[in-house]
Design a protein around this motif. Structure first.
Motif, PDB file in Angstrom:
ATOM      1  N   GLY A   9      12.352  -3.663   3.650  1.00 40.61           N
ATOM      2  CA  GLY A   9      11.237  -2.371   3.310  1.00 40.61           C
ATOM      3  C   GLY A   9      11.189  -1.370   4.467  1.00 40.61           C
ATOM      4  O   GLY A   9      11.405  -1.416   5.703  1.00 40.61           O
ATOM      5  N   SER A  27       7.006   7.545  -4.328  1.00 41.87           N
ATOM      6  CA  SER A  27       7.053   7.459  -6.014  1.00 41.87           C
ATOM      7  C   SER A  27       8.603   7.422  -6.393  1.00 41.87           C
ATOM      8  O   SER A  27       8.518   7.102  -7.673  1.00 41.87           O
ATOM      9  N   LYS A  30      13.500   3.771  -3.589  1.00 42.51           N
ATOM     10  CA  LYS A  30      13.510   2.424  -3.644  1.00 42.51           C
ATOM     11  C   LYS A  30      13.284   2.172  -2.155  1.00 42.51           C
ATOM     12  O   LYS A  30      13.597   2.745  -1.275  1.00 42.51           O
ATOM     13  N   ASN A  31      12.814   0.872  -2.081  1.00 42.93           N
ATOM     14  CA  ASN A  31      12.512   0.344  -0.759  1.00 42.93           C
ATOM     15  C   ASN A  31      11.610   0.982   0.308  1.00 42.93           C
ATOM     16  O   ASN A  31      11.679   0.607   1.567  1.00 42.93           O
ATOM     17  N   SER A  33       8.124   0.038   1.234  1.00 39.92           N
ATOM     18  CA  SER A  33       7.240  -0.855   1.101  1.00 39.92           C
ATOM     19  C   SER A  33       5.958  -0.553   1.456  1.00 39.92           C
ATOM     20  O   SER A  33       4.901  -1.503   1.071  1.00 39.92           O
ATOM     21  N   GLU A  96       1.713   6.272  -8.917  1.00 44.14           N
ATOM     22  CA  GLU A  96       1.722   4.896  -9.722  1.00 44.14           C
ATOM     23  C   GLU A  96       3.223   4.511  -9.679  1.00 44.14           C
ATOM     24  O   GLU A  96       3.246   2.966  -9.899  1.00 44.14           O
ATOM     25  N   LYS A  97       4.045   5.025  -9.533  1.00 40.34           N
ATOM     26  CA  LYS A  97       5.660   4.662  -9.541  1.00 40.34           C
ATOM     27  C   LYS A  97       5.826   3.922  -8.009  1.00 40.34           C
ATOM     28  O   LYS A  97       6.855   3.320  -7.864  1.00 40.34           O
ATOM     29  N   ALA A  98       5.123   4.175  -6.901  1.00 41.23           N
ATOM     30  CA  ALA A  98       5.232   3.569  -5.620  1.00 41.23           C
ATOM     31  C   ALA A  98       5.447   2.113  -5.797  1.00 41.23           C
ATOM     32  O   ALA A  98       4.686   1.350  -6.379  1.00 41.23           O
ATOM     33  N   GLN A  99       6.491   1.473  -5.046  1.00 42.48           N
ATOM     34  CA  GLN A  99       6.769   0.183  -5.216  1.00 42.48           C
ATOM     35  C   GLN A  99       5.557  -0.752  -4.137  1.00 42.48           C
ATOM     36  O   GLN A  99       4.973  -1.716  -4.437  1.00 42.48           O
ATOM     37  N   GLY A 100       5.275  -0.010  -3.118  1.00 47.23           N
ATOM     38  CA  GLY A 100       4.616  -0.711  -2.185  1.00 47.23           C
ATOM     39  C   GLY A 100       2.958   0.045  -2.075  1.00 47.23           C
ATOM     40  O   GLY A 100       2.558   1.111  -2.713  1.00 47.23           O
ATOM     41  N   LYS A 131      -2.830  -0.418 -11.296  1.00 49.55           N
ATOM     42  CA  LYS A 131      -2.520  -0.759  -9.876  1.00 49.55           C
ATOM     43  C   LYS A 131      -3.746  -1.283  -9.365  1.00 49.55           C
ATOM     44  O   LYS A 131      -5.028  -0.830  -9.523  1.00 49.55           O
ATOM     45  N   HIS A 193       2.530  -5.370   5.544  1.00 53.64           N
ATOM     46  CA  HIS A 193       3.251  -4.985   4.643  1.00 53.64           C
ATOM     47  C   HIS A 193       4.681  -4.950   4.901  1.00 53.64           C
ATOM     48  O   HIS A 193       5.348  -4.840   3.874  1.00 53.64           O
TER      49      HIS A 193
END
Length: 205
Positions: A9, A27, A30-31, A33, A96-100, A131, A193
């Motif tokens: 990440g 947002s 990818k990756n 974190s 809200e699309k954030a993975q971390g 979330k 994290h």
């Protein structure tokens, strides 16, 4: 200071407009974190944000809301257009699309824009989309330019958009304490994290 992280990440740290760029990256990419937003807004400000086929319209601003402080410096905290709809405003970055997770650091005396309000709106948006409530560190007496510890307070400077001196806010003692505490919190957040280890030595000046 010794600080290590290990992949896969990626952590992002941004301040002001840079924070909004980091929120946009988190947002859409990818990756990512973990993300730290220091006095960001979470909105598309003066120009649209574009990613592939997506375009987030800007809030824009109204210079009629400029104020002049007793010092003669401009105060621009109110020039952005009202945040109608709060977390449903179409100019908001879809965090809200954030993975971390996202850590919001805000100065309560920020005179660039209303960072504390924006962090609260971001929290509303994240929770409205299922979330977890994000961590918000809010520092009284602290202005816009929250930098690493021992950087001197920059209370005013020439703003690129206006080409005139504006006030950034901040009271020297409170601002310095916020910079020291927020830096420790940032390191702890990333270590948690991103899977790193943390060893903070006593600062020597």
């Amino acid at each position: 200071l010794a600080f290590q992280v290990k992949g896969p990440g990626i952590g992002l740290l941004g301040f002001s407009l840079g924070a909004d760029i980091c929120l946009s990256m988190a947002s859409y990419l990818k990756n990512i974190s973990a993300t730290v937003s220091i006095n960001g807004s979470g909105f598309s400000g003066n120009k649209p944000i574009q990613y592939k086929q997506t375009c987030i319209p800007p809030l824009n601003h109204d210079f009629r809301r400029l104020k002049v402080a007793f010092s003669g410096l401009l105060d621009i905290v109110d020039i952005r257009n009202d945040v109608i709809g709060r977390h449903e405003n179409p100019s908001m970055i879809p965090i809200e699309k954030a993975q971390g997770p996202i850590l919001f650091i805000v100065g309560q005396d920020d005179h660039n824009w209303r960072s504390e309000l924006y962090a609260q709106i971001a929290s509303e948006r994240l929770q409205a989309h299922g979330k977890e409530k994000p961590q918000i560190l809010s520092y009284p007496g602290t202005g816009h330019n929250i930098e690493p510890p021992y950087f001197p307070l920059c209370p005013a400077s020439v703003h690129k958009l206006l080409n005139k001196p504006i006030m950034w806010g901040g009271e020297p003692r409170a601002h310095a304490r916020a910079q020291e505490d927020s830096w420790k919190q940032i390191l702890t957040f990333f270590c948690k994290h991103l899977g790193g280890t943390q060893n903070i030595a006593s600062p020597k000046l």
